[in-house]
Design a protein around this motif. Structure first.
Motif, PDB file in Angstrom:
ATOM      1  N   ARG A 175       0.862  -1.192   0.000  1.00  0.00           N
ATOM      2  CA  ARG A 175       0.000   0.000   0.000  1.00  0.00           C
ATOM      3  C   ARG A 175       0.889   1.228   0.000  1.00  0.00           C
ATOM      4  O   ARG A 175       1.761   1.384   0.857  1.00  0.00           O
ATOM      5  CB  ARG A 175      -0.906   0.024   1.240  1.00  0.00           C
ATOM      6  N   GLY A 183      -2.811   0.526  -4.162  1.00  0.00           N
ATOM      7  CA  GLY A 183      -2.176  -0.781  -4.089  1.00  0.00           C
ATOM      8  C   GLY A 183      -1.207  -1.064  -5.221  1.00  0.00           C
ATOM      9  O   GLY A 183      -1.410  -0.641  -6.365  1.00  0.00           O
ATOM     10  N   GLN A 229       0.801  -4.740   2.726  1.00  0.00           N
ATOM     11  CA  GLN A 229      -0.592  -4.932   3.144  1.00  0.00           C
ATOM     12  C   GLN A 229      -1.363  -5.598   2.011  1.00  0.00           C
ATOM     13  O   GLN A 229      -1.409  -5.076   0.886  1.00  0.00           O
ATOM     14  CB  GLN A 229      -1.250  -3.601   3.509  1.00  0.00           C
ATOM     15  N   GLN A 269      -6.556  -3.881   2.504  1.00  0.00           N
ATOM     16  CA  GLN A 269      -6.736  -2.489   2.093  1.00  0.00           C
ATOM     17  C   GLN A 269      -8.214  -2.172   1.857  1.00  0.00           C
ATOM     18  O   GLN A 269      -8.697  -1.092   2.218  1.00  0.00           O
ATOM     19  CB  GLN A 269      -5.917  -2.208   0.839  1.00  0.00           C
ATOM     20  N   LYS A 303      -3.681  -1.843   9.731  1.00  0.00           N
ATOM     21  CA  LYS A 303      -4.893  -1.132   9.299  1.00  0.00           C
ATOM     22  C   LYS A 303      -4.938   0.271   9.896  1.00  0.00           C
ATOM     23  O   LYS A 303      -5.451   1.204   9.264  1.00  0.00           O
ATOM     24  CB  LYS A 303      -6.133  -1.943   9.673  1.00  0.00           C
ATOM     25  N   ALA A 305      -3.197   2.611   7.609  1.00  0.00           N
ATOM     26  CA  ALA A 305      -4.006   2.922   6.432  1.00  0.00           C
ATOM     27  C   ALA A 305      -5.092   3.945   6.773  1.00  0.00           C
ATOM     28  O   ALA A 305      -5.383   4.851   5.984  1.00  0.00           O
ATOM     29  CB  ALA A 305      -4.636   1.646   5.873  1.00  0.00           C
TER      30      ALA A 305
END
Length: 393
Positions: A138, A163, A186, A191, A215, A218
């Motif tokens: 990611r 991605g 990731q 994602q 996470k 993200a």
């Protein structure tokens, strides 16, 4: 190492993996690393070849084998080159004896394969669970954009907005782009699970089961480092890894909370009824991650699965009390079992009248009950169940 010695090394390692699976010991990766740390004479080609043999044998064995030798014999049954290495040489395995035990094939132990089939995972969908997983990245939008990131290997754009996909085994952690926080490892499915949270700058978001924070990072990027982002977990060791990762990523907004099991709500009391979104990435069987951890299917028992389900229920109920009216509760498991996915969403809605399941229309996956499923065969991702539930006003 001779080819026969590599087979014998794989047998020894598989014995250790099997014992660890039965006793909840170290994962296969760690056992392999420890094995070769004590055998410095083994070169990189030897290590790679032995590792490949170990994982091939794990994938071809459905239920837990009797021994590492039985697992390797399952490979030898269909590969004459491997069978010929059971030659009785000085550092190789003893010759194959007629009638000796050979590991049984299949997806998993019978009870588990049946549960997966009942959850709509059979045929090609089931077989894909034992393929080798891709290596997904990611791009961290706090520092870079996907179109500008320079990597030392070819990368393909994935369906996730930020991605990239590179060849499995690529040494990502040695790259400048990783050390500078431009990319994180990731899976594409993970994602998408973050995208379902729909976190916005300025919101209050709680990652209730943050673990090492993949996470959470993200979410920080989605929020553009603005707002309140709480990463909580009861595992001190895993949560401690988030600090250095957040610093590398430039995610300065993250606040970590080490939570005592059973005291989650009390220790997050100031957020009761105020969070715009709560992510419950709940502990689960991990059936959606077998491509990365194929021996995990040997560790799962009916009793262990039965313990996961009430924990997931409890965490969902805790998360529900943190969400503000009109806010979002996002339930995620890396499992393809309905008991840990669609059934949990249905059960939550029955316990919480007025809550509404949101329609998720992600670029990959398909509806499953009141949520969404991502799967290796259909989507090329790890297996996930995702449900987004909105609290009534």
């Amino acid at each position: 190492m001779t080819p026969a010695a590599r087979v014998q090394a794989a047998i020894e390692l598989l014995d250790a993996v099997i014992e660890a699976a039965r006793s909840d010991g170290a994962p296969a990766d760690r056992l392999i690393a420890d094995y070769f740390r004590a055998r410095r004479y083994a070169g990189s080609k030897d290590r790679r070849a032995v590792r490949e043999l170990v994982y091939r044998a794990i994938r071809v064995s459905g239920p837990v084998p009797d021994s590492g030798r039985a697992a390797l014999l399952a490979l030898a049954r269909d590969d004459e080159a491997i069978a010929g290495l059971f030659d009785g040489s000085a550092h190789g395995p003893a010759p194959i004896r007629e009638g000796e035990p050979v590991a049984r094939g299949g997806l998993a132990p019978d009870w588990l394969a049946a549960l997966l089939a009942a959850s709509g995972v059979d045929g090609k969908d089931a077989a894909a669970l034992l393929d080798r997983a891709p290596l997904d990245l990611r791009v961290n939008t706090l520092k870079a954009a996907r179109e500008t990131v320079q990597l030392p290997v070819p990368a393909h754009v994935t369906d996730a907005p930020n991605g990239l996909r590179v060849e499995p085994g690529a040494p990502v952690e040695s790259w400048d782009a990783f050390r500078d926080g431009l990319v994180e490892v990731q899976d594409t499915g993970s994602q998408f699970a973050c995208l379902a949270v729909a976190a916005q700058p300025g919101e209050t978001v709680i990652d209730l089961c943050a673990g090492a924070g993949g996470k959470t990072l993200a979410l920080a990027a989605m929020m553009d480092n603005r707002g309140v982002l709480i990463a909580s977990d009861s595992d001190r060791n895993r949560l401690s890894r988030l600090g250095p990762r957040a610093e590398r990523a430039g995610a300065g907004m993250i606040e970590t909370r080490l939570i005592d099991p059973g005291k989650e709500l009390a220790m997050l009391a100031e957020f009761a009824g105020t969070a715009d979104a709560v992510l419950v990435d709940a502990p689960c069987s991990g059936t959606g991650t077998w491509r990365r951890n194929p021996e995990a299917r040997w560790r799962l028992t009916p009793e262990r699965l039965a313990r996961f389900v009430p924990v997931q229920e409890r965490l969902l109920d805790i998360g529900a009390q943190l969400v503000r009216p009109g806010g979002r509760l996002v339930f995620v498991t890396c499992s393809l079992l309905d008991a840990e996915g669609a059934d949990q969403a249905e059960s939550f809605l029955a316990r919480h009248p007025g809550w509404v399941p949101d329609s998720l229309d992600l670029p990959l996956g398909s509806p499953r009950g009141k949520g969404w499923r991502l799967a290796p065969f259909a989507d090329g991702t790890d297996g996930f169940f995702i449900a987004r539930l909105t609290r009534p006003w």
